[in-house]
Design an enzyme around this catalytic site. Sequence first.
Site, PDB file in Angstrom:
ATOM      1  N   ASP A  31      41.784  37.183  22.682  1.00  0.00           N
ATOM      2  CA  ASP A  31      41.980  36.044  23.595  1.00  0.00           C
ATOM      3  C   ASP A  31      42.974  35.086  22.961  1.00  0.00           C
ATOM      4  O   ASP A  31      42.921  34.834  21.750  1.00  0.00           O
ATOM      5  CB  ASP A  31      40.613  35.343  23.814  1.00  0.00           C
ATOM      6  N   ASN A  35      42.587  29.219  27.829  1.00  0.00           N
ATOM      7  CA  ASN A  35      41.620  28.569  28.728  1.00  0.00           C
ATOM      8  C   ASN A  35      40.194  28.791  28.213  1.00  0.00           C
ATOM      9  O   ASN A  35      39.282  29.019  28.987  1.00  0.00           O
ATOM     10  CB  ASN A  35      41.761  29.137  30.152  1.00  0.00           C
ATOM     11  N   SER A 124      39.755  40.857  42.191  1.00  0.00           N
ATOM     12  CA  SER A 124      39.111  39.748  42.895  1.00  0.00           C
ATOM     13  C   SER A 124      39.048  40.047  44.389  1.00  0.00           C
ATOM     14  O   SER A 124      39.915  40.750  44.931  1.00  0.00           O
ATOM     15  CB  SER A 124      39.950  38.489  42.671  1.00  0.00           C
ATOM     16  N   TYR A 148      48.654  33.996  42.699  1.00  0.00           N
ATOM     17  CA  TYR A 148      47.536  34.514  41.898  1.00  0.00           C
ATOM     18  C   TYR A 148      47.014  35.817  42.507  1.00  0.00           C
ATOM     19  O   TYR A 148      46.873  36.831  41.820  1.00  0.00           O
ATOM     20  CB  TYR A 148      46.399  33.468  41.826  1.00  0.00           C
ATOM     21  N   LYS A 152      46.983  40.057  41.250  1.00  0.00           N
ATOM     22  CA  LYS A 152      45.857  41.007  41.255  1.00  0.00           C
ATOM     23  C   LYS A 152      46.243  42.271  42.031  1.00  0.00           C
ATOM     24  O   LYS A 152      45.982  43.378  41.579  1.00  0.00           O
ATOM     25  CB  LYS A 152      44.603  40.370  41.860  1.00  0.00           C
ATOM     26  N   TYR A 176      35.609  41.031  42.134  1.00  0.00           N
ATOM     27  CA  TYR A 176      34.514  40.050  42.102  1.00  0.00           C
ATOM     28  C   TYR A 176      34.573  39.167  43.334  1.00  0.00           C
ATOM     29  O   TYR A 176      35.646  38.721  43.740  1.00  0.00           O
ATOM     30  CB  TYR A 176      34.614  39.100  40.905  1.00  0.00           C
ATOM     31  N   PHE A 177      33.406  38.814  43.848  1.00  0.00           N
ATOM     32  CA  PHE A 177      33.339  37.796  44.887  1.00  0.00           C
ATOM     33  C   PHE A 177      33.282  36.429  44.173  1.00  0.00           C
ATOM     34  O   PHE A 177      34.202  36.125  43.429  1.00  0.00           O
ATOM     35  CB  PHE A 177      32.246  38.148  45.904  1.00  0.00           C
ATOM     36  N   ASN A 178      32.290  35.597  44.326  1.00  0.00           N
ATOM     37  CA  ASN A 178      32.374  34.269  43.693  1.00  0.00           C
ATOM     38  C   ASN A 178      31.403  34.144  42.516  1.00  0.00           C
ATOM     39  O   ASN A 178      30.232  33.816  42.722  1.00  0.00           O
ATOM     40  CB  ASN A 178      32.098  33.175  44.730  1.00  0.00           C
ATOM     41  N   ASP A 294      42.158  28.243  52.536  1.00  0.00           N
ATOM     42  CA  ASP A 294      40.751  28.670  52.588  1.00  0.00           C
ATOM     43  C   ASP A 294      40.470  29.496  53.836  1.00  0.00           C
ATOM     44  O   ASP A 294      41.094  29.294  54.889  1.00  0.00           O
ATOM     45  CB  ASP A 294      39.821  27.444  52.604  1.00  0.00           C
TER      46      ASP A 294
HETATM   47  P1  NAD Z   1      38.627  32.337  32.192  1.00  0.00           P
HETATM   48  O1  NAD Z   1      39.867  31.542  32.310  1.00  0.00           O
HETATM   49  O2  NAD Z   1      37.382  31.660  31.750  1.00  0.00           O
HETATM   50  O3  NAD Z   1      38.872  33.602  31.242  1.00  0.00           O
HETATM   51  C1  NAD Z   1      40.129  34.195  31.086  1.00  0.00           C
HETATM   52  C2  NAD Z   1      40.399  34.281  29.593  1.00  0.00           C
HETATM   53  O4  NAD Z   1      41.656  34.913  29.369  1.00  0.00           O
HETATM   54  C3  NAD Z   1      40.463  32.915  28.926  1.00  0.00           C
HETATM   55  O5  NAD Z   1      39.598  32.926  27.810  1.00  0.00           O
HETATM   56  C4  NAD Z   1      41.928  32.770  28.492  1.00  0.00           C
HETATM   57  O6  NAD Z   1      42.046  32.023  27.292  1.00  0.00           O
HETATM   58  C5  NAD Z   1      42.341  34.218  28.331  1.00  0.00           C
HETATM   59  N1  NAD Z   1      43.765  34.491  28.545  1.00  0.00           N
HETATM   60  C6  NAD Z   1      44.546  34.103  29.585  1.00  0.00           C
HETATM   61  N2  NAD Z   1      45.795  34.571  29.429  1.00  0.00           N
HETATM   62  C7  NAD Z   1      45.801  35.306  28.285  1.00  0.00           C
HETATM   63  C8  NAD Z   1      46.787  36.048  27.601  1.00  0.00           C
HETATM   64  N3  NAD Z   1      48.048  36.098  28.031  1.00  0.00           N
HETATM   65  N4  NAD Z   1      46.443  36.672  26.458  1.00  0.00           N
HETATM   66  C9  NAD Z   1      45.179  36.600  25.969  1.00  0.00           C
HETATM   67  N5  NAD Z   1      44.206  35.891  26.580  1.00  0.00           N
HETATM   68  C10 NAD Z   1      44.512  35.264  27.732  1.00  0.00           C
HETATM   69  O7  NAD Z   1      38.397  33.053  33.609  1.00  0.00           O
HETATM   70  P2  NAD Z   1      37.173  33.901  34.142  1.00  0.00           P
HETATM   71  O8  NAD Z   1      36.602  33.155  35.267  1.00  0.00           O
HETATM   72  O9  NAD Z   1      36.317  34.340  33.039  1.00  0.00           O
HETATM   73  O10 NAD Z   1      37.969  35.129  34.760  1.00  0.00           O
HETATM   74  C11 NAD Z   1      38.145  36.340  34.058  1.00  0.00           C
HETATM   75  C12 NAD Z   1      38.968  37.280  34.918  1.00  0.00           C
HETATM   76  O11 NAD Z   1      38.289  37.497  36.160  1.00  0.00           O
HETATM   77  C13 NAD Z   1      40.346  36.757  35.289  1.00  0.00           C
HETATM   78  O12 NAD Z   1      41.259  37.832  35.275  1.00  0.00           O
HETATM   79  C14 NAD Z   1      40.168  36.241  36.694  1.00  0.00           C
HETATM   80  O13 NAD Z   1      41.364  36.279  37.426  1.00  0.00           O
HETATM   81  C15 NAD Z   1      39.158  37.218  37.243  1.00  0.00           C
HETATM   82  N6  NAD Z   1      38.383  36.660  38.351  1.00  0.00           N
HETATM   83  C16 NAD Z   1      37.701  35.496  38.173  1.00  0.00           C
HETATM   84  C17 NAD Z   1      36.984  34.952  39.231  1.00  0.00           C
HETATM   85  C18 NAD Z   1      36.235  33.657  39.067  1.00  0.00           C
HETATM   86  O14 NAD Z   1      35.871  33.059  40.056  1.00  0.00           O
HETATM   87  N7  NAD Z   1      35.951  33.188  37.871  1.00  0.00           N
HETATM   88  C19 NAD Z   1      36.963  35.607  40.468  1.00  0.00           C
HETATM   89  C20 NAD Z   1      37.653  36.812  40.614  1.00  0.00           C
HETATM   90  C21 NAD Z   1      38.361  37.333  39.531  1.00  0.00           C
HETATM   91  C1  UD1 Z   2      38.646  30.356  45.115  1.00  0.00           C
HETATM   92  C2  UD1 Z   2      40.052  30.899  45.184  1.00  0.00           C
HETATM   93  C3  UD1 Z   2      40.002  32.408  45.044  1.00  0.00           C
HETATM   94  C4  UD1 Z   2      39.296  32.782  43.744  1.00  0.00           C
HETATM   95  C5  UD1 Z   2      37.903  32.146  43.747  1.00  0.00           C
HETATM   96  C6  UD1 Z   2      37.132  32.406  42.499  1.00  0.00           C
HETATM   97  C7  UD1 Z   2      41.270  29.310  46.597  1.00  0.00           C
HETATM   98  C8  UD1 Z   2      41.928  29.082  47.910  1.00  0.00           C
HETATM   99  N1  UD1 Z   2      40.655  30.491  46.450  1.00  0.00           N
HETATM  100  O1  UD1 Z   2      37.903  30.968  46.127  1.00  0.00           O
HETATM  101  O2  UD1 Z   2      41.294  32.962  45.041  1.00  0.00           O
HETATM  102  O3  UD1 Z   2      39.181  34.190  43.629  1.00  0.00           O
HETATM  103  O4  UD1 Z   2      38.046  30.729  43.896  1.00  0.00           O
HETATM  104  O5  UD1 Z   2      37.739  31.756  41.412  1.00  0.00           O
HETATM  105  O6  UD1 Z   2      41.320  28.479  45.705  1.00  0.00           O
HETATM  106  N2  UD1 Z   2      34.621  23.867  48.429  1.00  0.00           N
HETATM  107  C9  UD1 Z   2      34.352  22.594  48.838  1.00  0.00           C
HETATM  108  N3  UD1 Z   2      34.570  21.579  47.961  1.00  0.00           N
HETATM  109  C10 UD1 Z   2      35.034  21.777  46.684  1.00  0.00           C
HETATM  110  C11 UD1 Z   2      35.306  23.100  46.279  1.00  0.00           C
HETATM  111  C12 UD1 Z   2      35.100  24.125  47.184  1.00  0.00           C
HETATM  112  O7  UD1 Z   2      33.920  22.362  49.970  1.00  0.00           O
HETATM  113  O8  UD1 Z   2      35.227  20.809  45.932  1.00  0.00           O
HETATM  114  C13 UD1 Z   2      34.335  24.979  49.379  1.00  0.00           C
HETATM  115  C14 UD1 Z   2      35.541  25.823  49.739  1.00  0.00           C
HETATM  116  O9  UD1 Z   2      36.210  25.306  50.842  1.00  0.00           O
HETATM  117  C15 UD1 Z   2      34.877  27.193  49.996  1.00  0.00           C
HETATM  118  C16 UD1 Z   2      33.675  27.200  49.049  1.00  0.00           C
HETATM  119  O10 UD1 Z   2      33.422  25.838  48.723  1.00  0.00           O
HETATM  120  O11 UD1 Z   2      34.396  27.246  51.311  1.00  0.00           O
HETATM  121  C17 UD1 Z   2      33.929  27.976  47.765  1.00  0.00           C
HETATM  122  O12 UD1 Z   2      35.103  27.474  47.149  1.00  0.00           O
HETATM  123  P1  UD1 Z   2      35.590  27.968  45.704  1.00  0.00           P
HETATM  124  O13 UD1 Z   2      34.458  27.884  44.758  1.00  0.00           O
HETATM  125  O14 UD1 Z   2      36.832  27.234  45.366  1.00  0.00           O
HETATM  126  O15 UD1 Z   2      35.885  29.518  45.898  1.00  0.00           O
HETATM  127  P2  UD1 Z   2      36.846  30.240  46.966  1.00  0.00           P
HETATM  128  O16 UD1 Z   2      37.539  29.287  47.839  1.00  0.00           O
HETATM  129  O17 UD1 Z   2      36.037  31.297  47.626  1.00  0.00           O
END
Ligand code: NAD
Ligand code: UD1
Length: 341
Positions: A31, A35, A124, A148, A152, A176-178, A294
């Site tokens: 890592d 972030n 995602s 973004y 993916k 992944y969903f949320n 959204d």
């Molecule tokens: P996160 O930011 O907490 O974790 C990502 C990690 O990657 C961080 O620790 C960051 O320091 C590291 N990183 C970023 N760029 C790098 C690089 N160039 N080299 C080495 N390390 C690097 O995010 P997360 O929520 O844990 O997400 C993990 C993965 O899942 C991501 O690819 C994200 O796009 C994907 N994902 C996340 C969500 C979500 O809602 N959290 C949803 C769908 C997909």
């Molecule tokens: C967002 C990202 C998506 C990403 C996902 C997980 C956008 C447009 N989409 O999805 O690409 O994969 O996060 O990281 O950013 N909401 C509020 N108030 C807030 C925050 C969110 O009402 O302050 C609502 C949103 O409108 C949505 C729901 O909560 O209806 C979930 O939002 P969020 O957690 O940001 O996830 P996604 O929008 O699904």
Amino acid sequence: MTVLVTGGAGYIGSHTTLLLLENGYDVVVYDNLSNASRESIRQVEKLAKRPVAFVKGDIRDKATLAATFEKYSIEAVIHFAGLKAVGESVESPLSYYENNVCGTVALCETMASYGCKSMVFSSSATVYGDPQELPITEKAPLQATNPYGRTKLMIEEILRDVWYSDKEWKVMLLRYFNPVGAHESGDIGEDPDGIPNNLMPYIAQTAIGKRAFLSIFGNDYDTRDGTGVRDYIHVMDLAHGHLKALEKLSEIEEVTAVNLGTGKGYSVLEVVAAFEKASGRRIPYKFAPRRQGDIAACYADVSFAKRFLEWEAERDIDAMCTDMWRWQSKHPDGYQHKEET
Ligand code: NAD
Ligand code: UD1
């Protein structure tokens, strides 16, 4: 078996690393800490009662990657590393393509040169864009609505091409969903930098008093109560899905995409109510205009994950909120030690 976990210090990566350690895998976390904090790995080591090899490195840096593959006998990679903020990706698309896409190419090149051709990739549900049908199956049309999401989609395509050119590759795309919640100890969790973009961390910070109120983006969607509906999944269930994916990897015959969700959708107002119940705190909120980009509703068809991975999410929305609240109240300011060593 030794697994390289790129992005393993981050939110989902740290929870998955813990589960891997608890299940006897050796883990090398790779890592760049762009972030994340080194502290998350220290907490994982404490919980697992085992040390974790850590390399501070960037996936775009092939020399450090190669040195890591030289040092450890890595058999598979779980590839979490990437940038993930939708808004930032619109403002700074090139840094997203550079980091996520070029980084993945460098990682695959290094893996291939060391004969490691097994990868579980963090995709995602964003690759489904605005879905035409609910629940969303893996066969639904793919579409990106922001840079973004496009990274993916591009990475999914790149990994398919890599497999096509060399069928020894075993690649699983986990969509992944949320992801929400935290490990049940409350000692690892999501530690967003600044004001959270996502709903659950925003609610948690409102509950603890760091934010005055939640803005609910839109109450005129065509949903049960007019607010957006999403498929929230507990991060520990998600971590478990990665374990199952690793176990199945050697059996797959082509690049395989799998939805990881619960199959149930909750509205923003339902999440607020569940969080109030879990925390015993009131979450003040105001309705605000819809957030650009959204969609109304998004939830997974999880039947393929059940059949193919023999996995399903076990924790409900109450457990997600309870565990999120435990992490938030035990660590109101996230990880304390943000030094990058
Ligand atoms: P996160 O930011 O907490 O974790 C990502 C990690 O990657 C961080 O620790 C960051 O320091 C590291 N990183 C970023 N760029 C790098 C690089 N160039 N080299 C080495 N390390 C690097 O995010 P997360 O929520 O844990 O997400 C993990 C993965 O899942 C991501 O690819 C994200 O796009 C994907 N994902 C996340 C969500 C979500 O809602 N959290 C949803 C769908 C997909
Ligand atoms: C967002 C990202 C998506 C990403 C996902 C997980 C956008 C447009 N989409 O999805 O690409 O994969 O996060 O990281 O950013 N909401 C509020 N108030 C807030 C925050 C969110 O009402 O302050 C609502 C949103 O409108 C949505 C729901 O909560 O209806 C979930 O939002 P969020 O957690 O940001 O996830 P996604 O929008 O699904």
